[in-house]
Design a protein around this motif. Structure first.
Motif, PDB file in Angstrom:
ATOM      1  N   ILE A 188       0.827  -1.207   0.000  1.00  0.00           N
ATOM      2  CA  ILE A 188       0.000   0.000   0.000  1.00  0.00           C
ATOM      3  C   ILE A 188       0.863   1.260   0.000  1.00  0.00           C
ATOM      4  N   GLY A 189       1.958   1.247   0.804  1.00  0.00           N
ATOM      5  CA  GLY A 189       2.835   2.419   0.870  1.00  0.00           C
ATOM      6  C   GLY A 189       3.436   2.752  -0.481  1.00  0.00           C
ATOM      7  N   THR A 190       3.902   1.725  -1.199  1.00  0.00           N
ATOM      8  CA  THR A 190       4.482   1.933  -2.533  1.00  0.00           C
ATOM      9  C   THR A 190       3.420   2.440  -3.505  1.00  0.00           C
ATOM     10  N   LYS A 191       2.222   1.846  -3.408  1.00  0.00           N
ATOM     11  CA  LYS A 191       1.125   2.251  -4.303  1.00  0.00           C
ATOM     12  C   LYS A 191       0.771   3.730  -4.091  1.00  0.00           C
ATOM     13  N   LEU A 192       0.664   4.139  -2.826  1.00  0.00           N
ATOM     14  CA  LEU A 192       0.302   5.531  -2.518  1.00  0.00           C
ATOM     15  C   LEU A 192       1.409   6.499  -2.947  1.00  0.00           C
ATOM     16  N   SER A 193       2.676   6.098  -2.757  1.00  0.00           N
ATOM     17  CA  SER A 193       3.792   6.948  -3.174  1.00  0.00           C
ATOM     18  C   SER A 193       3.792   7.134  -4.692  1.00  0.00           C
ATOM     19  N   ALA A 194       3.475   6.060  -5.425  1.00  0.00           N
ATOM     20  CA  ALA A 194       3.423   6.145  -6.883  1.00  0.00           C
ATOM     21  C   ALA A 194       2.250   7.025  -7.332  1.00  0.00           C
ATOM     22  N   HIS A 195       1.102   6.873  -6.660  1.00  0.00           N
ATOM     23  CA  HIS A 195      -0.046   7.757  -6.953  1.00  0.00           C
ATOM     24  C   HIS A 195       0.347   9.220  -6.758  1.00  0.00           C
ATOM     25  N   LEU A 196       1.059   9.490  -5.660  1.00  0.00           N
ATOM     26  CA  LEU A 196       1.487  10.861  -5.366  1.00  0.00           C
ATOM     27  C   LEU A 196       2.376  11.405  -6.483  1.00  0.00           C
ATOM     28  N   LYS A 197       3.314  10.585  -6.943  1.00  0.00           N
ATOM     29  CA  LYS A 197       4.210  11.011  -8.021  1.00  0.00           C
ATOM     30  C   LYS A 197       3.432  11.325  -9.296  1.00  0.00           C
ATOM     31  N   VAL A 198       2.496  10.449  -9.641  1.00  0.00           N
ATOM     32  CA  VAL A 198       1.699  10.662 -10.858  1.00  0.00           C
ATOM     33  C   VAL A 198       0.938  11.980 -10.768  1.00  0.00           C
ATOM     34  N   LEU A 199       0.329  12.235  -9.620  1.00  0.00           N
ATOM     35  CA  LEU A 199      -0.462  13.453  -9.452  1.00  0.00           C
ATOM     36  C   LEU A 199       0.410  14.703  -9.481  1.00  0.00           C
ATOM     37  N   GLU A 200       1.568  14.628  -8.850  1.00  0.00           N
ATOM     38  CA  GLU A 200       2.473  15.789  -8.854  1.00  0.00           C
ATOM     39  C   GLU A 200       2.969  16.099 -10.268  1.00  0.00           C
ATOM     40  N   ILE A 201       3.273  15.039 -11.032  1.00  0.00           N
ATOM     41  CA  ILE A 201       3.729  15.260 -12.417  1.00  0.00           C
ATOM     42  C   ILE A 201       2.585  15.798 -13.270  1.00  0.00           C
ATOM     43  N   LYS A 202       1.402  15.201 -13.129  1.00  0.00           N
ATOM     44  CA  LYS A 202       0.241  15.670 -13.904  1.00  0.00           C
ATOM     45  C   LYS A 202      -0.038  17.143 -13.616  1.00  0.00           C
ATOM     46  N   THR A 203       0.086  17.528 -12.336  1.00  0.00           N
ATOM     47  CA  THR A 203      -0.151  18.925 -11.957  1.00  0.00           C
ATOM     48  C   THR A 203       0.881  19.838 -12.586  1.00  0.00           C
ATOM     49  N   LYS A 204       2.123  19.393 -12.605  1.00  0.00           N
ATOM     50  CA  LYS A 204       3.220  20.199 -13.137  1.00  0.00           C
ATOM     51  C   LYS A 204       3.024  20.499 -14.621  1.00  0.00           C
ATOM     52  N   ILE A 205       2.482  19.543 -15.369  1.00  0.00           N
ATOM     53  CA  ILE A 205       2.373  19.735 -16.825  1.00  0.00           C
ATOM     54  C   ILE A 205       0.954  20.110 -17.269  1.00  0.00           C
ATOM     55  N   ALA A 206       0.053  20.261 -16.288  1.00  0.00           N
ATOM     56  CA  ALA A 206      -1.370  20.472 -16.623  1.00  0.00           C
ATOM     57  C   ALA A 206      -1.664  21.901 -17.058  1.00  0.00           C
ATOM     58  N   HIS A 207      -2.707  22.029 -17.868  1.00  0.00           N
ATOM     59  CA  HIS A 207      -3.312  23.323 -18.172  1.00  0.00           C
ATOM     60  C   HIS A 207      -4.570  23.443 -17.312  1.00  0.00           C
ATOM     61  N   PRO A 208      -5.072  24.664 -17.090  1.00  0.00           N
ATOM     62  CA  PRO A 208      -6.246  24.831 -16.212  1.00  0.00           C
ATOM     63  C   PRO A 208      -7.429  23.914 -16.552  1.00  0.00           C
ATOM     64  N   GLU A 209      -7.598  23.604 -17.845  1.00  0.00           N
ATOM     65  CA  GLU A 209      -8.729  22.733 -18.219  1.00  0.00           C
ATOM     66  C   GLU A 209      -8.557  21.297 -17.717  1.00  0.00           C
ATOM     67  N   ASN A 210      -7.340  20.952 -17.278  1.00  0.00           N
ATOM     68  CA  ASN A 210      -7.085  19.597 -16.762  1.00  0.00           C
ATOM     69  C   ASN A 210      -7.256  19.496 -15.244  1.00  0.00           C
ATOM     70  N   TYR A 211      -7.460  20.635 -14.561  1.00  0.00           N
ATOM     71  CA  TYR A 211      -7.464  20.623 -13.098  1.00  0.00           C
ATOM     72  C   TYR A 211      -8.603  19.783 -12.514  1.00  0.00           C
ATOM     73  N   ALA A 212      -9.760  19.820 -13.168  1.00  0.00           N
ATOM     74  CA  ALA A 212     -10.916  19.062 -12.659  1.00  0.00           C
ATOM     75  C   ALA A 212     -10.613  17.564 -12.646  1.00  0.00           C
ATOM     76  N   GLU A 213      -9.918  17.085 -13.688  1.00  0.00           N
ATOM     77  CA  GLU A 213      -9.556  15.668 -13.777  1.00  0.00           C
ATOM     78  C   GLU A 213      -8.602  15.291 -12.631  1.00  0.00           C
ATOM     79  N   ILE A 214      -7.621  16.168 -12.350  1.00  0.00           N
ATOM     80  CA  ILE A 214      -6.665  15.905 -11.273  1.00  0.00           C
ATOM     81  C   ILE A 214      -7.381  15.895  -9.929  1.00  0.00           C
ATOM     82  N   ASP A 215      -8.302  16.844  -9.744  1.00  0.00           N
ATOM     83  CA  ASP A 215      -9.084  16.898  -8.499  1.00  0.00           C
ATOM     84  C   ASP A 215      -9.865  15.599  -8.298  1.00  0.00           C
TER      85      ASP A 215
END
Length: 594
Positions: A291-318
């Motif tokens: 579970i710890g590894t899974k959650l850490s990987a989820h966190l990485k994906v979300l942080e990267i998605k946020t970094k490269i996102a445009h405002p129209e993508n924010y709802a998907e990240i939320d």
């Protein structure tokens, strides 16, 4: 009786001391090119210690250097009558070769190699003797013959080194691979040696050689080492998708640890290849049972998605954040994800109240002080975002007091200084930054030094600190993700304070903001202004490096990038960018070696 023993011991010690001193003199004469004196010294040493072959071979070497070939020949022939030593045969052959007597030279070289028929173990000494005299072809014959005669010996490391000297890179790679096949503990050593001959260019002929050899090995053998080597090669080439394919093959065969996959994902993220990084982290999420590894990987994906996102993508990240919380809950186990979500809410969705409420709830958990500190840091940042500086300082100060001398405490102190700087209390900010210059965290120390220099330089020049106050406002706007507003404030500094020391700093800051909004030509113009108009600025190396990077990544101008890297290396060798600049300059120039 005791006296006699003591006397003998003293005499023996004295003799050893004299011998050591004579040896020191002999080596000194030799290194200074005083061969006549060296020869006399080595002859004395050899007469006292016939068993030391080093003295004998040194005498022969000096006689050759003095062109006393007859003396060397007589000495070697006499020694051969006493014992059949293959090294003596090589030396005798070499003595003839120096006299241009190729027939006799070849005769004795052949005899030396022939001794392997009776004793293949002679190969190391014979091969080394040939290498000493740069007789590389004979050394290759020696090592190959020994391996043919005795399958348990492996001289591929020696062969690889020789092929490297000869420029036979493909043969060198083959020898290294054959060696590591039987000596897996040397894998990292082989990687280091091989890395000197490959580059980031996938089409470089040396890269092609190595790839071909490794692919053949994967077809011939089930050993995962070859997949690991291929993955390593693809990483050197920055061909991360192919490295991912190899790592998947390794994982599917082992089905044990995802450690290698995690390491690859972090490398790819660090190289800003975000789409590839997301793919790898998603693979980790799908395949890990921890579970710890899974959650850490989820966190990485979300942080990267946020970094490269445009405002129209924010709802998907939320939605992704909330789906994870629906699955795993808002508990101490998901603390890092909650802190990340709070940052996303505050800085991207402009919902600071919800973010603060979420973080204050995490402070109720039964957590270690260091875990609580991470939540408090984010709380302080959000309060700075709202320009509630005094409230932010309360949280930062709590961290500094509760975790004295830790990295988190130093980070908190830097944020205290930064908050004071934002609100215009430059004197207090500078006093905090002086302390942080010696921080154990290099990143914090560098940031503290940069900010201290900014404040001290501008306080000294402008007693009213008008330009510095404007710059701090622009810095705060950038922190608040109000980049367009920050650019306008920086414009006013550039127009109203043309001759002040803050101008290069404003140009650099504005260039970075132009880069963020993908206005690369404006960023280039700012960097060029620093380079052309502020040649004495401490920011000149920043401008050179940033413009070189911009030229490669967005302006497709590798030729200009190469010139900029070269200028940085030549004029700013002590720059923190020098190591990276050297590597990138050589890659652009097409060097084979890294």
């Amino acid at each position: 009786m005791m006296f006699k023993r003591l006397l003998l011991l003293l005499l023996f010690s004295f003799s050893l001391a004299l011998s050591a001193q004579e040896d020191l003199f002999a080596r000194g004469y030799f290194s200074d090119g005083q061969f006549e004196k060296a020869l006399i010294s080595y002859k004395k040493l050899h007469s006292k210690n016939k068993k030391n072959s080093n003295y004998f071979f040194k005498i022969v070497e000096i006689e050759k250097l003095l062109e006393r070939y007859t003396d060397a020949e007589t000495r070697l022939l006499e020694a051969l009558q006493e014992k059949e030593d293959p090294e003596l045969l090589v030396e005798l052959g070499h003595n003839y070769q120096l006299q241009k007597d190729s027939i006799n030279a070849k005769k004795y070289y052949t005899q030396a190699i022939a001794t392997l028929d009776d004793n293949p173990n002679n190969a190391y000494r014979v091969g080394r003797a040939f290498e000493t005299h740069s007789l590389l072809d004979q050394a290759i014959i020696t090592y190959n013959k020994a391996m043919a005669l005795k399958s348990s010996v492996n001289y591929n490391m020696q062969l690889a080194r020789i092929y490297g000297e000869q420029g036979e890179v493909e043969k060198m790679f083959s020898s290294y691979i054959d060696f590591v096949q039987d000596n897996t503990s040397y894998l990292n050593t082989i990687k280091r040696n091989v890395s000197e001959f490959i580059s980031e260019d996938t089409n470089n002929k040396n890269n092609v050689y190595l790839r071909k050899i490794l692919l053949k090995k994967t077809q011939e053998s089930q050993d995962l080492m070859w997949n690991e080597m291929l993955s390593w090669l693809f990483i050197q080439q920055k061909d991360y998708n192919k490295a991912f394919i190899q790592e998947k093959a390794i994982y599917k065969r082992k089905l044990t640890s995802l450690r290698r996959m995690i390491e690859l994902a972090l490398i790819v993220e660090n190289q800003k290849q975000y789409e590839d990084a997301i793919k790898i982290f998603n693979f980790i999420i799908e395949n890990t049972q921890e579970i710890g590894t899974k959650l850490s990987a989820h966190l990485k994906v979300l942080e990267i998605k946020t970094k490269i996102a445009h405002p129209e993508n924010y709802a998907e990240i939320d939605l992704i954040y909330n789906t994870i919380f629906d699955t795993y809950g808002k508990t101490p186990q998901t603390l890092d994800l909650q802190i990340s979500y709070a940052h996303f809410l505050a800085f991207y969705l402009d919902d600071q109240d919800k973010a603060i409420s979420l973080l204050k709830n995490t402070l109720k958990y039964n957590l270690y002080k260091s875990e609580l500190a991470k939540a408090k840091l984010e709380l302080g940042d959000i309060l700075v975002l709202q320009e509630k500086f005094n409230q932010a300082l309360i949280y930062y100060t709590q961290i500094e007091r509760n975790l004295k001398n830790s990295t988190l405490a130093q980070d908190a102190r830097f944020r205290i200084a930064k908050a004071s700087y934002y609100k215009g209390d430059f004197k207090w900010a500078e006093s905090q930054l002086k302390i942080l210059k010696s921080s154990t965290s290099q990143l914090t120390a560098n940031d503290a030094l940069d900010l201290k220099l900014l404040i001290s330089d501008n306080r000294a020049e402008d007693s009213l600190q008008v330009a510095l106050t404007k710059y701090a406002k622009a810095d705060l706007l950038a922190f608040q993700n109000k980049n367009d507003a920050a650019i306008l404030v920086l414009d006013s500094i550039l127009k109203d304070h043309k001759t002040e020391v803050i101008i290069p700093q404003a140009l650099l800051k504005q260039a970075l903001l132009f880069d963020k909004r993908q206005d690369y030509l404006s960023a280039k113009a700012n960097y060029l202004r620093i380079i052309n108009d502020f040649k004495d600025s401490i920011l000149l190396d920043n401008a050179l490096y940033n413009l070189a990077e911009l030229s490669v990544t967005h302006l497709t101008d590798s030729e200009n990038a190469q010139k900029l890297y070269e200028e940085l290396l030549f004029n700013h060798p002590d720059s923190i960018y020098a190591v990276d600049a050297r590597k990138k300059f050589r890659a652009l120039r097409g060097d084979t070696l890294n």
